[in-house]
Design a protein around this motif. Structure first.
Motif, PDB file in Angstrom:
ATOM      1  N   LYS A  51       0.813  -1.219   0.408  1.00 61.70           N
ATOM      2  CA  LYS A  51      -0.108  -0.009  -0.137  1.00 61.70           C
ATOM      3  C   LYS A  51       0.819   1.085   0.252  1.00 61.70           C
ATOM      4  CE  LYS A  51      -4.064  -2.371   1.982  1.00 61.70           C
ATOM      5  NZ  LYS A  51      -4.499  -3.043   3.370  1.00 61.70           N
ATOM      6  N   THR A  52       2.535   1.228   0.503  1.00 58.31           N
ATOM      7  CA  THR A  52       2.801   2.307   0.681  1.00 58.31           C
ATOM      8  C   THR A  52       4.089   2.561  -0.311  1.00 58.31           C
ATOM      9  OG1 THR A  52       2.598   2.169   3.405  1.00 58.31           O
ATOM     10  CG2 THR A  52       4.252   3.627   2.047  1.00 58.31           C
ATOM     11  N   LEU A 107      16.166   1.449  -4.248  1.00 61.72           N
ATOM     12  CA  LEU A 107      15.228   1.331  -5.429  1.00 61.72           C
ATOM     13  C   LEU A 107      15.221   2.236  -6.791  1.00 61.72           C
ATOM     14  CD1 LEU A 107      12.037   1.039  -2.683  1.00 61.72           C
ATOM     15  CD2 LEU A 107      13.642  -0.760  -3.662  1.00 61.72           C
ATOM     16  N   SER A 108      15.311   1.380  -7.485  1.00 64.73           N
ATOM     17  CA  SER A 108      15.768   3.159  -9.302  1.00 64.73           C
ATOM     18  C   SER A 108      14.131   3.208  -9.473  1.00 64.73           C
ATOM     19  CB  SER A 108      16.696   2.701  -9.917  1.00 64.73           C
ATOM     20  OG  SER A 108      16.445   3.180 -11.052  1.00 64.73           O
ATOM     21  N   LEU A 109      13.878   4.147 -10.097  1.00 63.09           N
ATOM     22  CA  LEU A 109      12.793   4.410 -10.863  1.00 63.09           C
ATOM     23  C   LEU A 109      12.363   5.330 -11.124  1.00 63.09           C
ATOM     24  CD1 LEU A 109      10.873   5.190  -6.996  1.00 63.09           C
ATOM     25  CD2 LEU A 109      10.743   2.858  -8.018  1.00 63.09           C
ATOM     26  N   SER A 110      11.448   5.246 -12.227  1.00 63.37           N
ATOM     27  CA  SER A 110      10.994   6.408 -13.268  1.00 63.37           C
ATOM     28  C   SER A 110      10.801   8.011 -12.543  1.00 63.37           C
ATOM     29  CB  SER A 110      10.132   5.963 -14.361  1.00 63.37           C
ATOM     30  OG  SER A 110       8.726   5.872 -13.444  1.00 63.37           O
ATOM     31  N   ALA A 111      10.539   8.793 -12.767  1.00 61.33           N
ATOM     32  CA  ALA A 111      10.361   9.996 -12.489  1.00 61.33           C
ATOM     33  C   ALA A 111       9.473  10.067 -12.048  1.00 61.33           C
ATOM     34  CB  ALA A 111      11.185  11.209 -13.592  1.00 61.33           C
ATOM     35  N   ASP A 112       8.504   9.970 -12.455  1.00 60.08           N
ATOM     36  CA  ASP A 112       6.889   9.902 -12.049  1.00 60.08           C
ATOM     37  C   ASP A 112       7.018   8.875 -10.736  1.00 60.08           C
ATOM     38  OD1 ASP A 112       6.003  11.642 -14.396  1.00 60.08           O
ATOM     39  OD2 ASP A 112       5.693   9.589 -15.783  1.00 60.08           O
ATOM     40  N   SER A 113       7.117   7.017 -10.483  1.00 61.81           N
ATOM     41  CA  SER A 113       7.372   6.542  -9.783  1.00 61.81           C
ATOM     42  C   SER A 113       7.250   7.144  -8.670  1.00 61.81           C
ATOM     43  CB  SER A 113       7.211   5.397 -10.402  1.00 61.81           C
ATOM     44  OG  SER A 113       6.735   4.581 -11.525  1.00 61.81           O
ATOM     45  N   PHE A 114       8.629   7.038  -8.964  1.00 68.40           N
ATOM     46  CA  PHE A 114       9.366   8.694  -7.642  1.00 68.40           C
ATOM     47  C   PHE A 114       8.256   9.428  -7.068  1.00 68.40           C
ATOM     48  CE2 PHE A 114      12.056  11.674  -6.038  1.00 68.40           C
ATOM     49  CZ  PHE A 114      13.255  10.995  -5.666  1.00 68.40           C
ATOM     50  N   ASP A 115       8.099  10.291  -7.576  1.00 69.09           N
ATOM     51  CA  ASP A 115       6.918  11.311  -7.105  1.00 69.09           C
ATOM     52  C   ASP A 115       6.109  10.705  -6.225  1.00 69.09           C
ATOM     53  OD1 ASP A 115       9.342  13.008  -7.993  1.00 69.09           O
ATOM     54  OD2 ASP A 115       7.964  13.552 -10.158  1.00 69.09           O
ATOM     55  N   ALA A 116       5.625   9.666  -7.007  1.00 68.02           N
ATOM     56  CA  ALA A 116       3.912   9.161  -6.700  1.00 68.02           C
ATOM     57  C   ALA A 116       4.171   8.386  -4.912  1.00 68.02           C
ATOM     58  CB  ALA A 116       3.203   7.996  -7.568  1.00 68.02           C
ATOM     59  N   LEU A 117       5.807   7.026  -5.375  1.00 60.28           N
ATOM     60  CA  LEU A 117       6.400   6.928  -3.645  1.00 60.28           C
ATOM     61  C   LEU A 117       6.208   8.060  -2.991  1.00 60.28           C
ATOM     62  CD1 LEU A 117       7.315   4.811  -2.201  1.00 60.28           C
ATOM     63  CD2 LEU A 117       9.695   5.656  -3.138  1.00 60.28           C
ATOM     64  N   ARG A 118       6.809   8.705  -3.015  1.00 57.76           N
ATOM     65  CA  ARG A 118       7.160   9.931  -1.816  1.00 57.76           C
ATOM     66  C   ARG A 118       6.186  10.049  -1.536  1.00 57.76           C
ATOM     67  NH1 ARG A 118      11.848  12.929  -0.413  1.00 57.76           N
ATOM     68  NH2 ARG A 118      10.999  15.324   0.678  1.00 57.76           N
ATOM     69  N   THR A 119       4.875  10.660  -2.532  1.00 56.94           N
ATOM     70  CA  THR A 119       3.652  11.087  -1.871  1.00 56.94           C
ATOM     71  C   THR A 119       2.839  10.333  -1.498  1.00 56.94           C
ATOM     72  OG1 THR A 119       3.163  12.519  -3.745  1.00 56.94           O
ATOM     73  CG2 THR A 119       1.808  11.897  -2.964  1.00 56.94           C
ATOM     74  N   GLU A 157       1.746  10.396   2.853  1.00 61.22           N
ATOM     75  CA  GLU A 157       0.087  10.099   2.628  1.00 61.22           C
ATOM     76  C   GLU A 157       0.213   9.685   4.342  1.00 61.22           C
ATOM     77  OE1 GLU A 157      -2.204  10.870  -1.648  1.00 61.22           O
ATOM     78  OE2 GLU A 157      -1.264   9.142  -0.628  1.00 61.22           O
ATOM     79  N   ARG A 158       0.773   8.643   3.973  1.00 64.56           N
ATOM     80  CA  ARG A 158       1.240   7.980   5.310  1.00 64.56           C
ATOM     81  C   ARG A 158       2.004   7.876   6.800  1.00 64.56           C
ATOM     82  NH1 ARG A 158      -0.040   5.005   0.701  1.00 64.56           N
ATOM     83  NH2 ARG A 158      -2.134   3.460   0.482  1.00 64.56           N
ATOM     84  N   ASP A 159       2.375   9.279   6.353  1.00 66.92           N
ATOM     85  CA  ASP A 159       2.901   9.890   7.785  1.00 66.92           C
ATOM     86  C   ASP A 159       4.887   8.870   8.013  1.00 66.92           C
ATOM     87  OD1 ASP A 159       1.253  12.143   8.607  1.00 66.92           O
ATOM     88  OD2 ASP A 159       0.461   9.937   9.581  1.00 66.92           O
ATOM     89  N   VAL A 160       4.796   8.692   6.624  1.00 62.67           N
ATOM     90  CA  VAL A 160       5.909   8.010   6.812  1.00 62.67           C
ATOM     91  C   VAL A 160       6.720   9.028   6.460  1.00 62.67           C
ATOM     92  CG1 VAL A 160       7.707   6.166   5.389  1.00 62.67           C
ATOM     93  CG2 VAL A 160       5.491   6.170   6.091  1.00 62.67           C
TER      94      VAL A 160
END
Length: 150
Positions: free
Chosen positions: A35-36, A95-107, A111-114
């Motif tokens: 989920k995160t 973890l190596s991510l695309s720019a979009d996935s990188f931004d989505a993960l950070r969001t 959102e889950r207070d991590v």
């Protein structure tokens, strides 16, 4: 001396198959990674039913993270002293991510207070210089770096 003379695989035939993470609660860990972080959970039902020793989460088509409960440590006998690995920290997994996935993960993490670190810029890694990266911890204290290169 070039890489081939040292025996390094330079033809990209070597892949990372899996990483084993020691966790207190494998189902809670699988839930976090699903989920995160956005990974696919594997064998969670079988683990909950007692049919398998641990669940996993899929990082990509070739790589999974096994979520090993600390109670398995006493059965780690593949090498002398292997059981002592429980609780020995790895500095971090990146973890190596695309720019979009990188931004989505950070969001999702926020959102889950991590807690997430500030951005680092131009860090060296397996693919050269990464544009941005940041760090976070999973619920068991394992440290991860997320980065994107392009």
């Amino acid at each position: 001396m070039d890489d081939t003379s040292l025996g390094f695989m330079t033809d990209n035939s070597t892949r990372l198959d899996h990483v084993v993470l020691w966790v207190r609660d494998p189902l809670a860990a699988a839930d976090f990674y699903e989920k995160t972080v956005g990974m696919e959970p594997l064998r969670t039902t079988e683990f909950a039913e007692g049919a398998v020793s641990f669940p996993s989460v899929r990082l990509n088509d070739e790589t999974i993270f096994d979520l090993a409960p600390l109670s398995l440590a006493e059965r780690m006998n593949m090498l002398p002293g292997a059981a002592d690995s429980a609780g020995h920290p790895v500095n971090h997994v990146c973890l190596s991510l695309s720019a979009d996935s990188f931004d989505a993960l950070r969001t999702r993490l926020r959102e889950r207070d991590v807690t997430v670190s500030d951005f680092s810029y131009d860090s060296y890694g397996a693919q050269g210089m990464a544009r941005r990266s940041f760090y976070f911890r999973d619920p068991d204290g394992n440290v991860f770096e997320a980065r994107h290169y392009g």
